[in-house]
Enzyme design. Structure first.
Site, PDB file in Angstrom:
ATOM      1  N   ASP A   4      44.354  52.980  33.699  1.00 55.00           N
ATOM      2  CA  ASP A   4      45.757  52.814  34.090  1.00 55.00           C
ATOM      3  C   ASP A   4      46.549  52.503  32.820  1.00 55.00           C
ATOM      4  OD1 ASP A   4      44.684  50.202  33.786  1.00 55.00           O
ATOM      5  OD2 ASP A   4      46.479  49.427  34.746  1.00 55.00           O
ATOM      6  N   SER A  25      40.081  44.217  36.143  1.00 51.39           N
ATOM      7  CA  SER A  25      40.390  43.477  37.365  1.00 51.39           C
ATOM      8  C   SER A  25      40.452  44.392  38.586  1.00 51.39           C
ATOM      9  CB  SER A  25      41.712  42.729  37.206  1.00 51.39           C
ATOM     10  OG  SER A  25      42.745  43.639  36.935  1.00 51.39           O
ATOM     11  N   GLY A  69      40.585  43.875  28.792  1.00 52.52           N
ATOM     12  CA  GLY A  69      40.440  42.557  28.183  1.00 52.52           C
ATOM     13  C   GLY A  69      41.627  42.226  27.310  1.00 52.52           C
ATOM     14  N   THR A  93      43.074  45.273  33.816  1.00 51.27           N
ATOM     15  CA  THR A  93      43.041  46.729  33.841  1.00 51.27           C
ATOM     16  C   THR A  93      42.223  47.295  34.971  1.00 51.27           C
ATOM     17  OG1 THR A  93      43.027  46.479  31.476  1.00 51.27           O
ATOM     18  CG2 THR A  93      42.492  48.644  32.292  1.00 51.27           C
ATOM     19  N   LYS A 138      45.261  52.840  26.942  1.00 51.65           N
ATOM     20  CA  LYS A 138      43.998  52.115  26.997  1.00 51.65           C
ATOM     21  C   LYS A 138      42.811  52.997  26.677  1.00 51.65           C
ATOM     22  CE  LYS A 138      45.874  48.983  30.376  1.00 51.65           C
ATOM     23  NZ  LYS A 138      45.737  48.387  31.691  1.00 51.65           N
ATOM     24  N   ARG A 158      49.013  49.669  32.461  1.00 50.60           N
ATOM     25  CA  ARG A 158      49.804  48.433  32.516  1.00 50.60           C
ATOM     26  C   ARG A 158      49.210  47.368  31.607  1.00 50.60           C
ATOM     27  NH1 ARG A 158      51.271  45.570  38.188  1.00 50.60           N
ATOM     28  NH2 ARG A 158      52.924  47.119  38.124  1.00 50.60           N
ATOM     29  N   ASP A 195      45.350  46.532  43.043  1.00 51.06           N
ATOM     30  CA  ASP A 195      45.169  45.391  42.153  1.00 51.06           C
ATOM     31  C   ASP A 195      46.488  45.161  41.415  1.00 51.06           C
ATOM     32  OD1 ASP A 195      44.105  43.489  40.351  1.00 51.06           O
ATOM     33  OD2 ASP A 195      43.875  45.081  38.869  1.00 51.06           O
ATOM     34  N   SER A 227      46.764  45.937  37.593  1.00 52.02           N
ATOM     35  CA  SER A 227      46.794  47.333  37.141  1.00 52.02           C
ATOM     36  C   SER A 227      48.027  48.018  37.704  1.00 52.02           C
ATOM     37  CB  SER A 227      45.548  48.083  37.617  1.00 52.02           C
ATOM     38  OG  SER A 227      44.417  47.290  37.458  1.00 52.02           O
TER      39      SER A 227
END
Lengths: 206, 278, 219
Positions: free
Chosen positions: B64, B176, B94, B48, B80, B66, B213, B216
């Protein structure tokens, strides 16, 4: 592949349409790649009049969980004297799976159903109960990558029950033909406000 | 001697197991892993980007949308940002299942606390409960949280790691994509920002994560918590990743797929008149 | 006592990306994305996977980028050598065989590339060749390779081979196949994290090679 999720092989996909919803699953029961035990394995289970649950993953857990679900559904009907809505079934499965967070069932369920307002509902879980809902389609099982590809291409908004059936079955058959762990025929359920259409598909048997 | 009552039937077993984790399958799963050399699968992770900032009298969180399973996107538009109470929200990175259920549990605990005490919960209460729980599970519950809220003592922003450590910070990022997002935060954060500028800043930080990233992606969700109005999640505050091309394939004509058998179950509604007899 | 230290050398990387090739009666379509990634990070958004070898042959490679660059450079040199020796460009079939030999030459330290070779052969028919990393070769009507290949293949089965369909529908024309390739790559871009940014489509027919580009998602 040597994971528990790949031990028996399965492909499950659920899709929404206009006032209808469908779920499709393959029928192979195999042991890894080399042995196919039977080709009429049940992987989708009707839990209420207008809701189906598809269970992908380890066959023993699929059976156990389907029985456990059946028990929980009956208990609910006895206690509450009403029908469980698909979203509620989703939340129930989510907590049933998360209860076993540190010793999980190796199944990834998919829920497809119509609620009381005939609104389609589909959702999928990972094996420890992370619920993810979608407006269009959800997939599960060893064939998930292939199914993601075909569903992204073939799903369209506002399908009627016939279009939904053709799209679902084409997605399933095209997907499992590229997965050696799933296939050997398929079954599709389309749920509409006044009927449930169940069709057995003629797929490749190799 | 303590009498241990044996469960009589499945209902008793079911009753005795209500609440908490069940370790019924652990032995079997360990056996399967050892004997058949089968490794257990990996759970759905949200690789994330989440972030949060603390302003003069507000806290803003963003995330985000995803969720990934390995290299595949399992959910393109997942949530999230989690509700904990009217004035406390959190963003999670996580293991997705852990996040969902931990936040739900905290939500119910806080609601019970609110009803028992008649006051709105304080942010430090939530943080303490979460960190004690996560520490107890030694990091096996994979929750990395950015938690924010406004209570009687003002706005607060915390980050909590899976092992239970906590930090209180003016701005933070996790997941991430945290480095990409932190680059924006470090350059542009200022505690005197207005709420509108704050929303723009967190959205920009999340966008940096989304684009740079691979873990994400998708849309930007924002949550603004203020003293006056409590918190509100602005779902899909920005949608920078709409699909750009979709071909109009001809639909498969009816009867394309070969069928072996067809069954139709008609659903009829049954109305029963219950007659009461004396 | 210090425990023995294990040394490992891992010379391979996966740089992701997806490519596909579809053969028509007298043309061939090649499509590939242009993202170069490793792990969770994007190295560049604009890096072509496709190299033109002759006037009617291109190669697209997924897998490890450095091996692909080396392989493509080697192949281009071989093209020049062939032209000097024979005073004409090699045919697609000849290149296909040569590529197979080149890959098998490195059987025990392979190029980590998954190649799709496409072109128009000497009879004017579209040709697509599919390879594994060590030179197994097959001429196929359509193929795909790379990180999103599992997502592509089933769609092509349904739309081009029309498997599992009892009602005959007209097969796709040139524009239809280009449209299909665009759609499939967009679909893969939605679900595979290593595929995205931009995509290139090469159309090879009697008129030569024409290249078009289009956008995928940047996340």
């Amino acid at each position: 592949m040597s994971g528990l999720m790949e031990y028996n092989g399965s492909a499950i996909v659920a899709m929404t349409g206009e006032n209808c919803v469908g779920i499709a699953a393959d029928t192979r029961h195999g042991i890894r790649q080399l042995q196919t035990v039977s080709c009429n394995r049940q992987k989708t289970f009707q839990v209420t009049d207008q809701c189906f649950v598809g269970l992908a993953g380890l066959a023993t857990d699929v059976q156990t969980l389907s029985q456990l679900l059946n028990f929980r559904m009956k208990l609910f009907t006895l206690r509450e004297e009403r029908k469980m809505q698909p979203r509620m079934i989703g939340n129930m499965i989510s907590s049933m799976l998360y209860e076993k967070r540190f010793g999980p069932w190796f199944t990834e369920p998919v829920v497809a159903g119509l609620d009381d307002n005939h609104k389609p509902f589909v959702c999928a879980f990972d094996f420890i109960g992370c619920l993810s809902t979608a407006e269009d389609f959800v997939v599960s099982g060893t064939t998930s990558e292939q199914l993601f590809g075909v569903c992204e291409s073939f799903w369209r908004p506002g399908m009627n029950k016939d279009e939904l059936f053709e799209t679902l079955s084409q997605c399933l058959l095209s997907g499992v033909d590229r997965d050696c762990l799933a296939g050997w025929g398929g079954v599709v359920h389309v749920i509409t406000p006044d009927e449930i259409i169940t069709k057995k598909l003629k797929g490749r048997m190799d | 001697m303590v009498e241990v009552e044996e469960p009589q039937d499945y209902l008793d077993v079911f009753q005795s197991q209500r609440g908490g984790f069940s370790f019924e399958n652990c032995k079997r799963n360990a056996y399967l892993a050892a004997q058949a050399n089968i490794k257990p699968p990996t759970a759905m992770k949200s690789g994330t980007t989440i972030c949060g900032i603390q302003l003069k009298d507000a806290v803003i969180l963003a995330a985000d949308t995803r969720a990934t399973e390995g290299p595949m996107v399992a959910d393109k538009n997942c949530e999230k940002l989690h509700y904990i109470s009217k004035n406390v929200f959190c963003a999670g990175a996580g293991t997705a299942a852990d996040l969902q259920h931990t936040c739900e549990m905290m939500e119910s605990q806080m609601e019970l606390l609110r009803m028992a005490t008649g006051t709105e919960p304080r942010v430090c209460t939530v943080v303490r409960r979460l960190s004690s729980m996560l520490f107890k599970y030694q990091g096996y519950i994979g929750c990395a949280l950015v938690l924010g809220g406004v209570d009687v003592t003002g706005p607060h922003l915390y980050q909590i790691y899976p092992h239970g450590s906590t930090d209180k910070l003016p701005f933070t990022t996790m997941g991430s994509g945290s480095l990409a997002a932190m680059a924006i935060m470090e350059a542009e954060y200022n505690e005197n920002l207005s709420i509108e500028d704050g929303k723009k800043l967190v959205a920009k930080a999340i966008r940096a994560g989304i684009f740079n990233d691979l873990g994400s992606g998708g849309n930007v969700d924002v949550c603004v918590i203020t003293k006056e109005t409590g918190g509100a999640i602005l779902r899909n505050y920005e949608k920078p990743n709409e699909r750009k091309f979709k071909a109009q394939h001809a639909a498969f004509p009816k009867g394309t797929t070969p069928i072996l058998k067809e069954e139709i179950m008609k659903l009829v509604s049954v109305e029963e008149d219950v007659v009461m007899r004396d | 006592m210090q425990a023995p230290v294990e040394q490992r050398w891992s010379p391979y990387a996966d740089n992701g990306g997806t490519c596909m090739g579809v053969a028509g009666e007298d043309f061939v379509v090649v499509a590939a994305d242009t993202r170069l990634s490793q792990g969770y990070s994007i190295h560049t958004r604009n890096c072509s996977k496709v190299t033109q070898l002759t006037d009617k042959c291109v190669i697209a490679s997924c897998g490890m980028k450095s091996d692909a660059i080396t392989l493509h450079k080697h192949l281009k040199a071989r093209m020049v050598m062939y032209e000097h020796q024979h005073r004409r460009q090699p045919s697609v079939t000849a290149i296909a065989q040569m590529l197979s030999t080149t890959l098998y030459y490195k059987r025990f330290f392979p190029y980590y590339t998954f190649n799709v070779l496409c072109g128009v052969d000497d009879e004017g028919k579209g040709a697509v060749y599919n390879y594994d990393a060590i030179g197994n070769m097959e001429r196929v009507p359509y193929t795909t390779s790379g990180s999103g290949s599992a997502l592509v293949m089933s769609v092509l089965d349904a739309q081009i081979a029309k498997s599992n369909q009892t009602i005959a529908t007209p097969s796709l024309d040139k524009a239809g196949i280009v449209e299909l390739c665009k759609d499939v790559l967009s679909s893969v871009g939605e679900r595979d994290i290593h595929t995205g940014d931009y995509a290139e489509i090469f159309l090879i027919d009697a008129a030569g090679i024409s290249k078009t580009e289009f956008d995928l998602k940047l996340d």
